[in-house]
Write a protein that holds these residues in place. Structure first.
Motif, PDB file in Angstrom:
ATOM      1  N   ASP A  40       0.805  -1.232   0.000  1.00 57.90           N
ATOM      2  CA  ASP A  40       0.000   0.000   0.000  1.00 57.90           C
ATOM      3  C   ASP A  40       0.837   1.281   0.000  1.00 57.90           C
ATOM      4  O   ASP A  40       0.343   2.352   0.359  1.00 57.90           O
ATOM      5  N   ASP A  58       0.484  -4.251  -3.561  1.00 60.29           N
ATOM      6  CA  ASP A  58      -0.837  -4.210  -2.922  1.00 60.29           C
ATOM      7  C   ASP A  58      -0.765  -4.618  -1.448  1.00 60.29           C
ATOM      8  O   ASP A  58       0.315  -4.918  -0.922  1.00 60.29           O
ATOM      9  N   SER A  59      -1.917  -4.634  -0.783  1.00 56.07           N
ATOM     10  CA  SER A  59      -1.962  -4.875   0.670  1.00 56.07           C
ATOM     11  C   SER A  59      -1.365  -6.225   1.032  1.00 56.07           C
ATOM     12  O   SER A  59      -0.850  -6.415   2.136  1.00 56.07           O
ATOM     13  N   ARG A  81      -5.311   5.843  -5.283  1.00 56.80           N
ATOM     14  CA  ARG A  81      -5.208   5.401  -3.896  1.00 56.80           C
ATOM     15  C   ARG A  81      -4.851   3.912  -3.908  1.00 56.80           C
ATOM     16  O   ARG A  81      -5.576   3.107  -4.479  1.00 56.80           O
ATOM     17  N   ASN A  82      -3.737   3.572  -3.266  1.00 57.19           N
ATOM     18  CA  ASN A  82      -3.318   2.169  -3.180  1.00 57.19           C
ATOM     19  C   ASN A  82      -3.865   1.628  -1.875  1.00 57.19           C
ATOM     20  O   ASN A  82      -3.300   1.856  -0.805  1.00 57.19           O
ATOM     21  N   GLU A  83      -4.989   0.913  -1.937  1.00 53.46           N
ATOM     22  CA  GLU A  83      -5.659   0.520  -0.699  1.00 53.46           C
ATOM     23  C   GLU A  83      -6.435  -0.775  -0.899  1.00 53.46           C
ATOM     24  O   GLU A  83      -6.926  -1.051  -1.988  1.00 53.46           O
ATOM     25  N   GLU A  84      -6.531  -1.569   0.157  1.00 47.52           N
ATOM     26  CA  GLU A  84      -7.351  -2.787   0.195  1.00 47.52           C
ATOM     27  C   GLU A  84      -7.219  -3.615  -1.083  1.00 47.52           C
ATOM     28  O   GLU A  84      -8.175  -3.894  -1.777  1.00 47.52           O
TER      29      GLU A  84
END
Ligand code: FES
Ligand code: FE2
Length: 432
Positions: A40, A58-59, A81-84
């Protein structure tokens, strides 16, 4: 010289070009893992073979290499947004996983099921010794990762750094296989205290400034022997490996192989960003022991021999400031007046212009390695057009070789006499 058509064939790397298609049949060093170190963490922009991409972790720690532009309305995912477990475009919130699937489309009504119909371009990635390798070729025809020693040994025995070079990749690699230039471009003016090289080697390089070249076709490309007279019926040999499509291994600075004198050896990859820009990767490896602090700096440090560079990997000495050329130093200290071997190389290679016009060249006997290399790689593009894949792309183990320097008797067979020195180590992957 090369015809205008062959020069185009050699230099252009975008999608659909003969050389671009050839390179897409190999794994390519894309970026350093530290650029996307943590899950993330911020995505980074990446341009390779003329394609704009975005890289992210990624996460779950998976690496995604996607088309730079969101397939909705072409916004750069770099701003996302780099998320979930995915990268979400900040314009309308569409989100993509590392495989390029659209996994969320909050701007559209659920019942249209539109998200399931949308994917974006994604390329497979693999990490070896801190470098993220990328495969940009046809799906289902994945080659093998090249088993360079600097890829399979542990991080304390390897080093990798990259720097921006502002010219076409081919004229950069041609510098890497041109063993004749070291007697000039990288030489110092009798200053025992300043040299980048040890004095003995410099004596050989300066003592015979027109080496004779010998070239051997190999499974990975070419093995290039440059022979200089060393007196007493002996020859000083520098053996450079040239591995398809864009790698070289530089001979170590003293006589011997990588294991004989405690000096690490290394090589380069000249990876096209596009037709007019190149990532010059430098790799270092010490097969038998960890790097000392000084060696690590020499091989991989930002401020070491290959540096200094800025935060965007652009050398501080660059063509905008004439590489900080010092005419006084040129009169008294070294041949160029430019500090640092890589800066000297970049200065001459970039000075040819973004893509050198090879129709205007006047090649001599010392250019035989370059002529042979051009023929070989152009033939690989023609073979691919005829349906034959480059054989070395499917055989990772053929890349497990070394370069060497050697002092040989006048009657020695250079291939036989250096066979042990150029053999790679036992392929053994370091625990991740
Ligand atoms: S442009 Fe990316 S979601 Fe609209
Ligand atoms: Fe050089």
């Amino acid at each position: 010289m090369l015809s205008a058509q062959d020069n185009e064939r050699l230099t252009r790397v975008g999608p659909g070009t003969p050389m671009g298609e050839l390179m897409r049949r190999f794994w390519i060093p894309g970026l350093k893992e530290e650029e996307i170190a943590a899950p993330d963490s911020p995505p980074v922009k990446l341009r390779l073979l003329g394609e704009d991409l975005v890289a992210f972790k990624d996460s779950d720690g998976r690496i995604g290499i996607l088309d730079a532009y969101c397939p909705h309305r072409m916004v750069e995912l770099y701003y996302g947004r780099n998320e979930e477990c995915g990268l979400r475009c900040v314009y309308h919130g569409w989100k993509f996983d590392t495989a390029g699937n659209c996994v969320d489309m909050p701007s559209e009504p659920n019942e249209t099921n539109f998200a399931h119909k949308v994917t974006t371009k994604s390329y497979p990635a693999a990490v070896r010794a801190g470098v993220v390798w990328i495969y940009m070729g046809p799906k289902g025809e994945m080659p093998e990762l090249p088993e360079f020693e600097w890829s399979y040994l542990s991080a304390d025995r390897t080093a990798a750094t990259k720097r921006l070079q502002q010219c076409n990749w081919a004229q950069a690699i041609e510098g890497g296989i041109d063993s004749a230039h070291i007697s000039f471009l990288h030489s110092n003016l009798g200053d025992a205290g300043h040299g980048n090289f040890n004095l003995k080697r410099e004596t050989y390089n300066l003592g015979d400034r027109h080496p004779k070249f010998f070239i051997e076709d190999t499974d990975y490309g070419l093995q290039i022997g440059a022979r200089r007279g060393a007196g007493e019926n002996r020859h000083y040999w520098r053996i450079t490996q040239c591995l398809m499509p864009f790698y070289t291994m530089i001979p170590p600075t003293m006589e011997g192989g990588a294991t004989s004198d405690g000096i690490p050896f290394g090589g380069h990859a000249w990876v096209p960003i596009d037709d007019e820009n190149t990532w010059t990767w430098s790799f270092g490896v010490h097969p038998n022991r960890p790097f000392t602090k000084e060696e690590a700096n020499w091989s991989g440090g930002r401020d070491g021999t290959w540096g200094p560079i800025d935060d965007n990997y652009r050398p501080i000495r660059n063509k905008d400031n004439d590489y900080l050329l010092d005419r006084e130093a040129q009169r008294t200290r070294n041949y160029t007046g430019i500090d640092g071997v890589p800066n000297q190389d970049a200065a001459v290679q970039e000075s040819m212009g973004p893509i050198v016009d090879r129709a205007r060249e006047r090649l001599g006997a010392s250019d035989i390695a370059i002529i042979t290399w051009r023929k070989k790689i152009l033939q690989l593009t023609r073979d691919l057009e005829a349906g034959t894949l480059p054989p070395m792309a499917g055989q990772g183990n053929v890349y497990n070789v070394r370069s060497c320097s050697a002092l040989l008797n006048g009657d020695a067979d250079w291939i036989e006499a250096t066979a042990e020195l150029v053999r790679g180590g036992e392929i053994q992957y370091a625990a991740e």
